[in-house]
Design a protein around this motif. Structure first.
Motif, mmCIF file in Angstrom:
data_model
loop_
_atom_site.group_PDB
_atom_site.id
_atom_site.type_symbol
_atom_site.label_atom_id
_atom_site.label_comp_id
_atom_site.label_asym_id
_atom_site.label_seq_id
_atom_site.Cartn_x
_atom_site.Cartn_y
_atom_site.Cartn_z
ATOM 1 N N THR A 148 33.275 17.236 45.989
ATOM 2 C CA THR A 148 32.925 16.033 45.229
ATOM 3 C C THR A 148 31.428 15.979 44.943
ATOM 4 O OG1 THR A 148 34.770 14.836 46.249
ATOM 5 C CG2 THR A 148 33.047 13.519 45.209
ATOM 6 N N ASP A 149 30.623 16.342 45.944
ATOM 7 C CA ASP A 149 29.166 16.263 45.793
ATOM 8 C C ASP A 149 28.601 17.395 44.936
ATOM 9 O OD1 ASP A 149 29.215 14.036 47.401
ATOM 10 O OD2 ASP A 149 28.524 15.070 49.211
ATOM 11 N N SER A 150 29.149 18.609 45.094
ATOM 12 C CA SER A 150 28.541 19.793 44.474
ATOM 13 C C SER A 150 29.156 20.192 43.143
ATOM 14 C CB SER A 150 28.624 20.987 45.440
ATOM 15 O OG SER A 150 27.967 20.711 46.654
ATOM 16 N N MET B 63 28.362 31.927 39.379
ATOM 17 C CA MET B 63 29.346 30.886 39.678
ATOM 18 C C MET B 63 28.955 30.150 40.953
ATOM 19 S SD MET B 63 33.109 32.535 38.837
ATOM 20 C CE MET B 63 32.832 34.029 39.800
ATOM 21 N N ARG B 64 28.857 28.850 40.852
ATOM 22 C CA ARG B 64 28.591 28.014 42.024
ATOM 23 C C ARG B 64 29.863 27.977 42.874
ATOM 24 N NH1 ARG B 64 24.925 24.100 42.120
ATOM 25 N NH2 ARG B 64 26.483 22.515 42.622
ATOM 26 N N THR B 65 29.737 28.401 44.143
ATOM 27 C CA THR B 65 30.915 28.664 44.965
ATOM 28 C C THR B 65 30.837 27.940 46.303
ATOM 29 O OG1 THR B 65 31.161 30.851 43.951
ATOM 30 C CG2 THR B 65 32.279 30.496 46.056
ATOM 31 N N ILE B 66 31.982 27.415 46.740
ATOM 32 C CA ILE B 66 32.106 26.826 48.073
ATOM 33 C C ILE B 66 33.105 27.650 48.877
ATOM 34 C CG2 ILE B 66 32.958 24.832 49.380
ATOM 35 C CD1 ILE B 66 31.806 23.013 47.287
ATOM 36 N N ILE B 67 32.728 27.960 50.113
ATOM 37 C CA ILE B 67 33.591 28.686 51.050
ATOM 38 C C ILE B 67 34.175 27.680 52.042
ATOM 39 C CG2 ILE B 67 33.627 30.366 52.929
ATOM 40 C CD1 ILE B 67 31.262 31.771 51.552
ATOM 41 N N VAL B 68 35.493 27.732 52.240
ATOM 42 C CA VAL B 68 36.134 26.825 53.199
ATOM 43 C C VAL B 68 37.052 27.634 54.109
ATOM 44 C CG1 VAL B 68 37.500 24.740 53.519
ATOM 45 C CG2 VAL B 68 36.119 25.003 51.444
#
Length: 210
Positions: A43-45, A1-6
């Motif tokens: 938005t980009d990823s 899973m492509r994941t973003i951490i914030v």
């Protein structure tokens, strides 16, 4: 899973990154320390999963999701349980309270996998462990082309319904937001805002100053 951490706290991001390293299926594609960077990264990823703090400078976690056209699956990771109701209203797959264990994060990731398979778990089951309580809005975001207006609710004079939109009157200006009056009414503090007509909500504190 492509994941973003914030998360605005670097130690929290470090712990999360370490915990996620045990999961081969997770690929971290971005880390963000504030809401505006998160909106751009999402938005980009176009990630599959977003692990998102709530209390952050500039934009909070809910405001991040509001500004993203097609948000990914979301796990909220926060130190506060009072946002649980709203988290599940925006279809979060889980809500984990800091400090959390590796096992609790693994459980949340399992929920995310189920969600991606189009088999979301019942909201009641996910919410049971966090003692759901709601908290009123403190500010409202209004998109205006490429701009975003941040309106503190205590500056609102009144709100008028206009079909599927609401017209927000504040400090001599009018802002149009795509949201139904009934939904916005639920998010406002009932002690400060009263619906006096099917088309109008008034800020009682602003009336007191007239």
């Amino acid at each position: 899973m492509r994941t973003i951490i914030v998360d605005d706290e670097e130690p929290a991001r470090l712990v999360l990154r370490e915990f996620l390293s045990a999961h081969e299926e997770i690929k971290i594609v971005a880390e963000c320390a504030n809401g505006f960077d998160a909106v751009k990264a999402i938005t980009d990823s176009q990630p599959d999963l977003l692990i998102l703090d709530i209390q952050m400078p500039k934009l909070n976690g809910f405001e991040v999701l509001e500004l993203v056209d097609r948000p990914p699956s979301v796990i909220f990771a926060t130190a506060y349980n009072q946002y649980a109701v709203k988290a599940f209203e925006v279809h979060a797959v889980d809500y984990i309270l800091k400090p959390y264990s590796k096992e609790r994060l693994t459980e949340a990731l399992d929920h995310a996998k189920e969600h991606l398979k189009k088999k979301p778990l019942p909201v009641q089951e996910l919410a049971a462990a966090v003692g759901m309580r709601s908290t009123p809005l403190e500010r409202i975001l209004v998109k205006d082309g490429s701009k975003v207006h941040v309106i503190p609710v205590d500056k609102i004079d009144y709100i008028e319904a206009q079909d599927d939109y609401v017209s927000i009157k504040t400090e001599g200006k009018t802002h149009l937001k795509q949201e139904r009056m009934a939904e916005l009414e639920k998010e406002l503090d009932a002690a400060k805002f009263v619906r006096v007509h099917r088309s109008y909500i008034l800020n009682l504190e602003r009336i007191a100053r007239i």
